[in-house]
Design an enzyme around this catalytic site. Structure first.
Site, short mmCIF file in Angstrom:
data_model
loop_
_atom_site.label_atom_id
_atom_site.label_comp_id
_atom_site.label_asym_id
_atom_site.label_seq_id
_atom_site.Cartn_x
_atom_site.Cartn_y
_atom_site.Cartn_z
N ARG A 136 0.16 5.69 10.83
CA ARG A 136 0.30 7.07 10.32
C ARG A 136 -0.31 7.22 8.91
O ARG A 136 0.23 7.93 8.06
CB ARG A 136 1.76 7.52 10.28
CG ARG A 136 2.49 7.40 11.58
CD ARG A 136 2.05 8.42 12.62
NE ARG A 136 2.93 8.41 13.76
CZ ARG A 136 2.75 7.63 14.84
NH1 ARG A 136 1.70 6.84 14.92
NH2 ARG A 136 3.60 7.67 15.84
N SER A 168 8.18 14.60 13.14
CA SER A 168 8.92 13.53 12.46
C SER A 168 8.73 13.68 10.95
O SER A 168 7.59 13.71 10.48
CB SER A 168 8.39 12.16 12.87
OG SER A 168 8.41 12.05 14.26
N GLU A 210 6.58 11.14 6.11
CA GLU A 210 5.30 11.25 6.82
C GLU A 210 4.66 12.61 6.49
O GLU A 210 3.45 12.74 6.38
CB GLU A 210 5.55 11.14 8.33
CG GLU A 210 4.31 11.23 9.15
CD GLU A 210 4.58 11.11 10.65
OE1 GLU A 210 5.17 10.12 11.09
OE2 GLU A 210 4.19 12.04 11.36
P1 FAD Z 1 -2.03 20.25 8.27
O1 FAD Z 1 -0.56 20.26 8.31
O2 FAD Z 1 -2.75 21.53 8.11
O3 FAD Z 1 -2.51 19.25 7.11
C1 FAD Z 1 -1.94 17.96 7.00
C2 FAD Z 1 -2.62 17.26 5.81
O4 FAD Z 1 -4.00 17.08 6.07
C3 FAD Z 1 -2.57 18.08 4.51
O5 FAD Z 1 -2.44 17.18 3.43
C4 FAD Z 1 -3.91 18.79 4.47
O6 FAD Z 1 -4.34 19.10 3.16
C5 FAD Z 1 -4.81 17.76 5.10
N1 FAD Z 1 -5.93 18.34 5.84
C6 FAD Z 1 -5.87 19.20 6.88
N2 FAD Z 1 -7.10 19.47 7.35
C7 FAD Z 1 -7.97 18.78 6.56
C8 FAD Z 1 -9.39 18.64 6.54
N3 FAD Z 1 -10.18 19.26 7.43
N4 FAD Z 1 -9.94 17.85 5.59
C9 FAD Z 1 -9.16 17.19 4.69
N5 FAD Z 1 -7.81 17.29 4.66
C10 FAD Z 1 -7.22 18.06 5.60
N6 FAD Z 1 1.94 13.64 14.39
C11 FAD Z 1 1.66 12.48 15.03
O7 FAD Z 1 0.94 11.62 14.50
N7 FAD Z 1 2.15 12.22 16.26
C12 FAD Z 1 2.93 13.10 16.94
O8 FAD Z 1 3.34 12.83 18.05
C13 FAD Z 1 3.25 14.33 16.28
N8 FAD Z 1 4.08 15.24 16.87
C14 FAD Z 1 4.40 16.38 16.22
C15 FAD Z 1 5.28 17.29 16.86
C16 FAD Z 1 5.62 18.48 16.23
C17 FAD Z 1 6.55 19.45 16.93
C18 FAD Z 1 5.07 18.80 14.96
C19 FAD Z 1 5.39 20.11 14.30
C20 FAD Z 1 4.23 17.90 14.32
C21 FAD Z 1 3.90 16.68 14.94
N9 FAD Z 1 3.05 15.74 14.33
C22 FAD Z 1 2.73 14.57 14.98
C23 FAD Z 1 2.52 15.98 12.97
C24 FAD Z 1 1.21 16.83 12.98
O9 FAD Z 1 1.12 17.61 14.13
C25 FAD Z 1 -0.04 15.97 12.88
O10 FAD Z 1 0.01 15.17 11.73
C26 FAD Z 1 -1.32 16.81 12.83
O11 FAD Z 1 -2.46 15.97 12.86
C27 FAD Z 1 -1.41 17.72 11.60
O12 FAD Z 1 -2.51 18.59 11.80
P2 FAD Z 1 -2.63 19.96 11.05
O13 FAD Z 1 -3.99 20.52 11.37
O14 FAD Z 1 -1.49 20.83 11.35
O15 FAD Z 1 -2.59 19.45 9.55
P1 NAP Z 2 11.20 7.51 21.34
O1 NAP Z 2 10.41 7.35 22.59
O2 NAP Z 2 12.61 8.00 21.43
O3 NAP Z 2 11.20 6.12 20.54
C1 NAP Z 2 11.82 6.01 19.26
C2 NAP Z 2 10.91 5.25 18.33
O4 NAP Z 2 10.80 3.91 18.78
C3 NAP Z 2 9.53 5.85 18.33
O5 NAP Z 2 9.36 6.51 17.12
C4 NAP Z 2 8.58 4.69 18.56
O6 NAP Z 2 7.77 4.41 17.43
C5 NAP Z 2 9.46 3.50 18.81
N1 NAP Z 2 9.13 2.97 20.17
C6 NAP Z 2 9.64 3.37 21.36
N2 NAP Z 2 9.13 2.63 22.37
C7 NAP Z 2 8.27 1.76 21.81
C8 NAP Z 2 7.43 0.73 22.33
N3 NAP Z 2 7.37 0.47 23.64
N4 NAP Z 2 6.66 0.05 21.46
C9 NAP Z 2 6.70 0.30 20.15
N5 NAP Z 2 7.48 1.27 19.60
C10 NAP Z 2 8.26 1.98 20.41
O7 NAP Z 2 10.40 8.43 20.29
P2 NAP Z 2 10.22 9.99 20.21
O8 NAP Z 2 10.73 10.43 18.92
O9 NAP Z 2 10.66 10.68 21.46
O10 NAP Z 2 8.63 10.10 20.12
C11 NAP Z 2 7.81 9.68 21.17
C12 NAP Z 2 6.42 9.40 20.63
O11 NAP Z 2 5.87 10.59 20.08
C13 NAP Z 2 6.41 8.35 19.51
O12 NAP Z 2 5.25 7.58 19.62
C14 NAP Z 2 6.39 9.19 18.26
O13 NAP Z 2 5.72 8.53 17.19
C15 NAP Z 2 5.61 10.43 18.71
N6 NAP Z 2 6.06 11.62 17.96
C16 NAP Z 2 5.64 11.74 16.69
C17 NAP Z 2 6.00 12.84 15.93
C18 NAP Z 2 5.46 13.02 14.53
O14 NAP Z 2 5.63 14.07 13.95
N7 NAP Z 2 4.83 12.02 13.98
C19 NAP Z 2 6.83 13.81 16.47
C20 NAP Z 2 7.28 13.63 17.77
C21 NAP Z 2 6.89 12.52 18.51
P3 NAP Z 2 6.37 5.12 17.12
O15 NAP Z 2 6.73 6.39 16.47
O16 NAP Z 2 5.76 4.16 16.18
O17 NAP Z 2 5.60 5.29 18.36
#
Ligand code: FAD
Ligand code: NAP
Length: 338
Positions: free
Chosen positions: A164, A238, A334
């Site tokens: 991340r 998250s 994050e």
């Molecule tokens: P923004 O929120 O608009 O920006 C995020 C950052 O990037 C800011 O610092 C901004 O300045 C910068 N930025 C944006 N665009 C640019 C650009 N073109 N050039 C330079 N900097 C830039 N993330 C995960 O990794 N995995 C998930 O499973 C996941 N699930 C999510 C679920 C939900 C319900 C929500 C709300 C969020 C989730 N996220 C997840 C977080 C988010 O969706 C991601 O990080 C996504 O990539 C952010 O994109 P954005 O365009 O909305 O970025």
């Molecule tokens: P989940 O499946 O309930 O699992 C809980 C956590 O355990 C996850 O965050 C995941 O880490 C870790 N995990 C589970 N199974 C794993 C495996 N087989 N190997 C390694 N790590 C494992 O998680 P959840 O919250 O429902 O999310 C599901 C997936 O969507 C995850 O990958 C999560 O990162 C992603 N997600 C991300 C965001 C965001 O905003 N970043 C929001 C929603 C969901 P990891 O997170 O490292 O995968």
């Protein structure tokens, strides 16, 4: 250039925080961005480049210029036996791009279905879910240097991807705007169901033949059942990263808390679910005013209506402190806080 003044960002962040940007502009091409960077009225101002606003918490008005990056287009630039090489504009919605790839039979990002936000922000934190990360299909990206206006290409190595994170979230923060991202997508289905929940969902769906579309559908079904829709409840997914700890510390905690789970990392540390730590500190479902922790998902901080960014930030501080107190583990945010 249609620059707006004192512009509300309420509809530009999924937390639904109503802060105001001193200036706001939407730009759609490299040329527009370069001209904008040259414009002396805006040269000295702080700049924030925005995609879908789904990974941002605004804690105060932004006393500078917010630039929404809308560069569009998907171009197939090469096709080999193994890869489709595709170049995508930063302003493209991420999930629409995933759907486009599934329609075309390009494999590799089906596990990343339904992640909000735009393509340009995806490399920022090397988005990941269900065992797949952006870096697994990343070739290179194009970005503009904010100081010089120069268009630069960053290889996978240059981006310094980690869990991340990337150079753009660390040492090069606020130094470049990402304008295009190039992916190497697999010509043959590269199906990954190692995350148990996907296999379980595929069984529920009674899928007879595994396909990238079926995996995408399974991921969408799991996500829709677990995560609140930002359009219905303000959140940014998250809020914290999953921390990694030493095997010794993990074993110590496990003596008292038998149900803790951990996943081994290549760097011989153990990744511990932040949601478990937060839930064990009794935060799940907590609410103070309109700021709270989701009742089904302890990693998701929510705006139940009119919470300010400060209130959500303060809640995150309290959560960090209690996890540190109870487990001696430092949670790292994050979400990008401004
Ligand atoms: P923004 O929120 O608009 O920006 C995020 C950052 O990037 C800011 O610092 C901004 O300045 C910068 N930025 C944006 N665009 C640019 C650009 N073109 N050039 C330079 N900097 C830039 N993330 C995960 O990794 N995995 C998930 O499973 C996941 N699930 C999510 C679920 C939900 C319900 C929500 C709300 C969020 C989730 N996220 C997840 C977080 C988010 O969706 C991601 O990080 C996504 O990539 C952010 O994109 P954005 O365009 O909305 O970025
Ligand atoms: P989940 O499946 O309930 O699992 C809980 C956590 O355990 C996850 O965050 C995941 O880490 C870790 N995990 C589970 N199974 C794993 C495996 N087989 N190997 C390694 N790590 C494992 O998680 P959840 O919250 O429902 O999310 C599901 C997936 O969507 C995850 O990958 C999560 O990162 C992603 N997600 C991300 C965001 C965001 O905003 N970043 C929001 C929603 C969901 P990891 O997170 O490292 O995968």
């Amino acid at each position: 250039m249609n620059v707006k003044e004192n512009y509300s960002l309420l509809n530009y962040n999924t937390f639904g925080i109503g802060v105001v940007a001193r200036y706001f502009v939407e730009l759609s091409s490299n040329q527009d961005i370069q001209e904008f960077l040259e414009f002396k009225n805006y040269k000295k101002l702080g700049k924030l480049f925005l995609g879908g606003g789904s990974n941002i918490l605004f804690t105060k008005d932004f006393d500078g210029i917010v630039v929404k990056v809308n560069n569009s287009g998907i171009d197939l630039i090469q096709e080999t036996k193994d890869y489709f090489t595709v170049s995508v504009g930063a302003g493209m919605n991420w999930h629409s791009f995933v759907m486009y790839c599934i329609d075309k039979g390009y494999s590799g990002i089906e596990n990343l279905s339904l992640i909000p936000g735009n393509v340009g922000a995806a490399p920022m934190q090397n988005i990941g879910a269900y065992g797949v990360e952006l870096k697994d299909v990343f070739k290179e990206l194009e970005a503009i240097n904010l100081e010089t206006g120069e268009v630069c290409i960053f290889s996978k190595k240059d981006c310094g991807f980690g869990y991340r994170t990337s150079v753009f979230k660390r040492e090069l923060k606020n130094k470049y705007v990402i304008t295009r991202v190039v992916f190497n997508l697999f010509t043959k289905p590269n199906i990954q169901t190692s995350y148990g929940a996907i296999e379980h969902e595929l069984e529920n769906m009674k899928v007879s033949e595994l396909s990238i579309r079926a995996v995408s559908e399974a991921v969408c079904r799991i996500r829709s059942s677990k995560l609140p829709l930002p359009s219905e409840l303000g959140n940014a997914g998250s809020f914290f990263k999953n921390p990694t700890i030493s095997v010794n510390q993990y074993n110590e905690i496990k003596k008292t808390f038998r149900d803790i789970s951990g996943y081994s990392n290549p760097d011989s540390l153990i990744k511990v679910p932040a949601a478990w730590l937060i839930e064990n500190c009794k935060w799940k479902g907590f609410r103070k005013g309109d700021a709270g922790v989701h009742k089904n998902h302890a990693l998701v901080l929510c705006n139940y209506g009119n919470a300010s960014g400060k209130e959500i930030f303060n809640l995150s501080e309290e959560i960090k402190l209690s996890v540190k107190d109870k487990f001696n583990i430092e949670l790292e945010r994050e979400v990008n806080v401004y």
